[in-house]
Design a protein around this motif. Structure first.
Motif, PDB file in Angstrom:
ATOM      1  N   HIS A 146       0.874  -1.278  -0.084  1.00  0.00           N
ATOM      2  CA  HIS A 146       0.018   0.012  -0.013  1.00  0.00           C
ATOM      3  C   HIS A 146       0.911   1.139  -0.001  1.00  0.00           C
ATOM      4  O   HIS A 146       0.586   2.209  -0.590  1.00  0.00           O
ATOM      5  CB  HIS A 146      -1.035   0.030   1.378  1.00  0.00           C
ATOM      6  N   LEU A 161     -14.954   2.326   1.365  1.00  0.00           N
ATOM      7  CA  LEU A 161     -14.194   2.241   0.185  1.00  0.00           C
ATOM      8  C   LEU A 161     -14.918   3.211  -0.933  1.00  0.00           C
ATOM      9  O   LEU A 161     -14.269   3.704  -1.735  1.00  0.00           O
ATOM     10  CB  LEU A 161     -13.959   0.819  -0.539  1.00  0.00           C
ATOM     11  N   LYS A 211      -9.062   4.428   1.575  1.00  0.00           N
ATOM     12  CA  LYS A 211      -8.608   4.315  -0.073  1.00  0.00           C
ATOM     13  C   LYS A 211      -8.245   2.929  -0.436  1.00  0.00           C
ATOM     14  O   LYS A 211      -8.709   2.648  -1.698  1.00  0.00           O
ATOM     15  CB  LYS A 211      -7.057   5.061   0.393  1.00  0.00           C
ATOM     16  N   GLU A 212      -7.846   1.959   0.444  1.00  0.00           N
ATOM     17  CA  GLU A 212      -7.739   0.569   0.121  1.00  0.00           C
ATOM     18  C   GLU A 212      -7.719  -0.408   1.234  1.00  0.00           C
ATOM     19  O   GLU A 212      -7.601   0.158   2.294  1.00  0.00           O
ATOM     20  CB  GLU A 212      -6.233   0.291  -0.636  1.00  0.00           C
ATOM     21  N   LYS A 268     -10.032  -1.985  -5.124  1.00  0.00           N
ATOM     22  CA  LYS A 268      -9.297  -1.354  -4.146  1.00  0.00           C
ATOM     23  C   LYS A 268      -9.079  -2.366  -3.043  1.00  0.00           C
ATOM     24  O   LYS A 268      -8.691  -2.094  -2.179  1.00  0.00           O
ATOM     25  CB  LYS A 268      -9.745  -0.153  -3.839  1.00  0.00           C
TER      26      LYS A 268
END
Ligand code: NDP
Ligand code: OXD
Length: 313
Positions: free
Chosen positions: A106, A241, A247-248, A270
């Motif tokens: 990440h 998400l 974000k992920e 994601k």
């Protein structure tokens, strides 16, 4: 104390290799003999059938083949004997690898680079120093501490959250309910390594994810869960998400396992999915530890890595 017989009761694991290794030193059975089998002294289990162990009047101890023991407590007829869980270098090493792999993935924007690669885009993304990223380990226990120390050596800022105060050099530690929000507010990448207990079930929900810090170069908060699936609400993760709260995510565990084919998590761009494979229990490493414990117990020594039944882990 005489050398006790072992019941091997595994669901979802092939028993053959476990059986061979245990049988090198002890008599092993896969089923109790009759409705109340007095011949069995130890049970080596993963998700044993309900009320199976209550049929063993001379059971001395239960050994989980994993670090987690929620699968044992799911049994309504669980007898009141000591429960031993896995604490082993091999398992710890696997989990450390998983956590470091996912944090770096990440941090180094792997999902964005993969998306660019698919479109043949040659574009360098900004690189942030690790020290600008706070990784928060939720569950600063045996596995959490090992992962924390490797992440520290890579330069990340590390926060840790536990039930009791657990000081660790170089780590900002938080404890209990009072410490949860400050811990989340200081965390960019949340790594979940909690056990599943009545107190932790569903803890990874939308409200908790909303509290994560979002002022880093990652472009948003990240969730990594390798603890247990029922710690999280899959639907809340999807919502987070979708609206940018997250974000992920890297998810090794899910509310329902195997993850149903209909789950949108499978194909979410994601989300990185692994099939509860962060740290596999390897009988080659774990059976010798169990056999050594049984021998020591029969010499009158104490069992190690005992589960606190009241705490549930
Ligand atoms: P430990 O018991 O060593 O650590 C658990 C940590 O969680 C401790 O720091 C404990 O606090 C903390 N904790 C427990 N309950 C709470 C709570 N209510 N609030 C705050 N903190 C809490 O366990 P391990 O590190 O060995 O393993 C952790 C979990 O990882 C396992 O239970 C299992 O579910 C999962 N696991 C998953 C694997 C996979 O392949 N995905 C493989 C192996 C394990 P305190 O220190 O104060 O007791
Ligand atoms: C464990 C697991 O608890 O593999 O060890 O999930």
């Amino acid at each position: 104390m005489e050398k006790g017989k072992v019941l091997l009761a595994l669901t979802g694991f092939h028993p053959q290799h476990w059986r061979e290794l245990l049988a090198a030193e002890r008599e092993v059975v896969l089923e109790p003999d009759g409705p109340t089998d007095p011949s069995i002294a130890y049970a080596v289990v993963w998700k044993q059938k309900p009320n199976l162990l209550s049929r063993l009047p001379n059971l001395r101890a239960i050994f989980s083949i994993g670090a987690g023991v929620d699968h044992i407590f799911a049994d309504p007829g669980l007898p009141d004997v000591p429960i031993v869980r896995v604490v082993a270098d091999n398992l710890t090493q696997h989990m450390t690898e998983y956590v470091v792999w996912r944090v770096l993935d990440h941090h180094r924007q792997s999902m964005l680079y993969r998306a660019q690669q698919q479109k043949k885009i040659w574009r360098e993304l900004p690189q942030r120093p690790a020290e600008d990223i706070s990784v928060g380990i939720m569950g600063l226990g045996n596995l959490g501490r090992a992962a924390a120390s490797v992440l520290l050596s890579l330069g990340f800022a590390i926060n840790g959250w536990s039930r009791n105060e657990r000081p660790m050099k170089g780590v900002s530690t938080y404890a209990g309910e009072a410490g949860l929000i400050p811990f989340l507010n200081a965390t960019d990448i949340l790594v979940v390594l909690l056990p599943l207990t009545p107190n932790t079930q569903g803890i990874i929900n939308y409200g908790v994810l909303k509290e994560l810090r979002r002022r880093n170069g990652l472009g948003g908060a990240v969730l990594i869960n390798a603890g247990r699936g029922r710690l999280q609400k899959d639907a809340d993760i999807l919502r987070a998400l979708t609206d940018g709260t997250l974000k992920e995510a890297s998810l090794d565990v899910f509310e329902v396992e195997p993850l149903p084919k209909t789950s949108p998590l499978w194909s979410h761009p994601k989300v990185f999915v692994t099939p509860h494979a962060a740290a596999t229990s390897d009988p080659t490493h774990l059976v010798p530890i169990m056999l050594r414990q049984m021998d020591a117990f029969e010499r009158g020594e104490k069992l190690e890595n005992l589960v606190d039944r009241e705490a549930g882990y």
